[in-house]
Design a protein around this motif. Structure first.
Motif, short mmCIF file in Angstrom:
data_model
loop_
_atom_site.label_atom_id
_atom_site.label_comp_id
_atom_site.label_asym_id
_atom_site.label_seq_id
_atom_site.Cartn_x
_atom_site.Cartn_y
_atom_site.Cartn_z
N VAL A 1 28.34 105.55 21.77
CA VAL A 1 29.22 104.38 21.77
C VAL A 1 29.16 103.75 23.16
N VAL A 2 29.06 102.44 23.22
CA VAL A 2 29.12 101.77 24.52
C VAL A 2 30.47 101.06 24.61
N ALA A 3 31.32 101.55 25.50
CA ALA A 3 32.63 100.91 25.68
C ALA A 3 32.45 99.80 26.72
N VAL A 4 32.96 98.63 26.40
CA VAL A 4 32.82 97.50 27.32
C VAL A 4 34.09 97.40 28.14
N ILE A 5 33.92 97.43 29.45
CA ILE A 5 35.08 97.43 30.35
C ILE A 5 35.24 96.06 30.98
N GLY A 6 36.45 95.56 30.95
CA GLY A 6 36.71 94.24 31.53
C GLY A 6 37.34 93.36 30.46
N ASN A 7 37.69 92.16 30.85
CA ASN A 7 38.35 91.26 29.91
C ASN A 7 37.30 90.58 29.02
N ASP A 8 37.20 91.06 27.78
CA ASP A 8 36.13 90.55 26.90
C ASP A 8 36.69 89.66 25.79
N ARG A 9 37.94 89.23 25.96
CA ARG A 9 38.60 88.51 24.86
C ARG A 9 37.85 87.26 24.41
N PHE A 10 37.29 86.54 25.37
CA PHE A 10 36.64 85.27 24.98
C PHE A 10 35.11 85.36 25.02
N LYS A 11 34.61 86.57 25.01
CA LYS A 11 33.15 86.74 25.07
C LYS A 11 32.54 86.69 23.67
N ASP A 12 31.31 86.21 23.60
CA ASP A 12 30.60 86.09 22.33
C ASP A 12 29.92 87.42 22.00
N ARG A 13 30.29 87.96 20.84
CA ARG A 13 29.76 89.28 20.49
C ARG A 13 28.52 89.21 19.59
N THR A 14 28.14 88.00 19.19
CA THR A 14 27.11 87.92 18.14
C THR A 14 25.78 88.53 18.57
N ARG A 15 25.39 88.31 19.84
CA ARG A 15 24.10 88.87 20.30
C ARG A 15 24.13 90.39 20.25
N MET A 16 25.27 90.89 20.60
CA MET A 16 25.46 92.34 20.59
C MET A 16 25.33 92.87 19.15
N GLU A 17 26.00 92.16 18.25
CA GLU A 17 26.04 92.62 16.85
C GLU A 17 24.65 92.64 16.21
N SER A 18 23.78 91.71 16.65
CA SER A 18 22.46 91.63 16.00
C SER A 18 21.39 92.41 16.75
N SER A 19 21.78 93.14 17.80
CA SER A 19 20.79 93.94 18.54
C SER A 19 20.34 95.15 17.74
N ASP A 20 19.09 95.55 17.97
CA ASP A 20 18.56 96.74 17.29
C ASP A 20 19.37 97.99 17.64
N GLY A 21 19.59 98.78 16.65
CA GLY A 21 20.27 100.07 16.89
C GLY A 21 21.78 99.98 16.88
N VAL A 22 22.31 98.73 16.76
CA VAL A 22 23.77 98.58 16.77
C VAL A 22 24.31 98.63 15.34
N GLU A 23 25.30 99.47 15.13
CA GLU A 23 25.90 99.53 13.80
C GLU A 23 26.99 98.48 13.66
N LYS A 24 27.93 98.49 14.65
CA LYS A 24 28.99 97.47 14.59
C LYS A 24 29.62 97.30 15.97
N VAL A 25 30.29 96.18 16.12
CA VAL A 25 31.03 95.92 17.36
C VAL A 25 32.50 95.82 16.97
N VAL A 26 33.30 96.66 17.60
CA VAL A 26 34.71 96.73 17.20
C VAL A 26 35.60 96.27 18.36
N PRO A 27 36.44 95.28 18.11
CA PRO A 27 37.35 94.90 19.19
C PRO A 27 38.41 95.99 19.39
N ILE A 28 38.78 96.23 20.61
CA ILE A 28 39.84 97.22 20.85
C ILE A 28 41.14 96.46 21.01
N LEU A 29 42.09 96.85 20.20
CA LEU A 29 43.34 96.10 20.18
C LEU A 29 44.25 96.49 21.34
N ALA A 30 44.20 97.77 21.73
CA ALA A 30 45.08 98.22 22.82
C ALA A 30 44.64 97.55 24.13
#
Ligand code: PEP
Ligand code: MN
Length: 340
Positions: free
Chosen positions: A38-67
């Motif tokens: 799992v790659v945890a993304v550290i920092g304020n990612d609220r307004f970042k575009d996740r689509t590139r991440m989601e379509s990368s090879d080897g990625v199952e899903k990108v989950v926003p962390i609510l906490a």
């Protein structure tokens, strides 16, 4: 957000995701689990575009962390974190075994510390507590022995093998305390000293973080997040009682924090029944209650002569009382599928 890699994803695919995270101006923490990475993304990612991440090879899903806290969150890591204390593998907090840290509130002198250290070891403790830098309400009260106290703690470790847990109060003390201690304690009064949190996060010794006496659990976990976001994931959370209008105790020990924290975070939870009650006669039952509630560790003030203790005598138990409390704790631990 967390990027969950597919089972069997390659290091190269993980590296690519890390690259994308950095391109977004964010930091990554790669957690290699038993089943998947799992790659945890550290920092304020609220307004970042996740689509590139989601379509990368080897990625199952990108989950926003609510906490609002990320690395401390159970959303990022389901398995419980075990924090080792020193070199003895038995001295860990967060595993099956309930780790008990015991010792005086303050290091006073060599004879006092060594006598207590041997006694608590005999009683079943795996860690030795003792303050060399003391946060005192009054500037005229005993402030601790400073480096002399740290030297005595190191000597007690040499004699007993106990891991040393001691408080660091200021950024400019971090290197010194880390030189002697196995675990750095950040006290309740410093829970939101953000510079200190960053400084203990920048070094590699485990940290026992105490909950501020009026902090919410969310503020507590965000304080832990400060430490973790700097690269030190070895954080133990310590509930030590909160301030209420109640007067029969010094603080009100919030034992419901144990299951509540376990629900929110993978970090281990330690209970301090000494600061948590302020009364020696309440310590034994609160030790048992804490373990019954699922606490991963205890930190208990023990003194060979509580009446003459330089600090916190009223809440310190004797080595005999500690030994008796530990016997009871062992029975409770067994009842909740733990050891002590
Ligand atoms: C202590 O452990 O002696 C102490 C000062 O703790 P707290 O920061 O919880 O008051
Ligand atoms: Mn104390």
């Amino acid at each position: 957000m967390i990027v969950v890699m597919k089972q069997g994803s390659t290091p190269k695919q993980v590296e690519h995701v890390v690259q994308l995270v950095r391109e977004m101006g964010l930091k990554e923490n790669v957690i290699v689990g038993e089943e998947r990475t799992v790659v945890a993304v550290i920092g304020n990612d609220r307004f970042k575009d996740r689509t590139r991440m989601e379509s990368s090879d080897g990625v199952e899903k990108v989950v926003p962390i609510l906490a609002p806290y990320k690395m401390a969150s159970r959303e990022v890591k389901k398995e419980r974190t075990v924090v080792p204390m020193g070199s003895d593998p038995k001295a860990a907090i967060g595993g099956v075994r309930v780790g008990v840290i015991a010792g005086p509130c303050s290091v006073e002198n060599k004879a006092q510390l060594l006598e207590i250290a041997h006694a608590v070891k005999e009683g079943g403790a795996v860690g030795l507590r003792g303050g060399a830098f003391k946060p005192r309400t009054s500037p005229y009260a005993f402030q601790g022995l400073a480096e002399k106290g740290l030297e005595l703690l190191a000597l007690a470790r040499e004699e007993t093998g106990l891991a040393v847990v001691t408080e660091v109060m200021a950024v400019d003390q971090v290197d010194l305390v880390a030189k002697y201690a196995d675990v750095l304690q950040v006290g309740a009064r410093n829970m939101q000293n953000f510079n200190l949190l960053n400084a203990v996060g920048d070094q590699s010794k485990p940290v026992l973080l105490k909950r501020g006496m009026s902090a919410t659990l969310e503020e507590f976990l965000l304080a832990a997040e400060y430490i973790m976001s700097r690269g030190n994931g070895q954080v133990m959370l310590c509930e030590r009682g909160i301030r209420t209008y109640e007067e029969y105790v010094r603080n009100t020990l919030a034992l419901a924090a144990v299951p509540a924290l376990h629900r929110a975070t993978h970090l281990p939870v330690v209970i301090d029944p000494s600061q948590g009650t302020g009364k020696n006669y309440l310590v034994d039952s609160m030790c048992r209650a804490a373990v019954a509630a699922g606490a991963d560790g205890l930190i208990v003030e023990v003194h060979n002569d509580p009446e003459h203790a330089m600090t916190d005598g009223a809440q310190s138990i004797t080595p005999e009382q500690f030994a008796a409390a530990m016997k009871a704790v062992k029975r409770i631990a067994a009842a909740v599928d733990r050891e002590a």
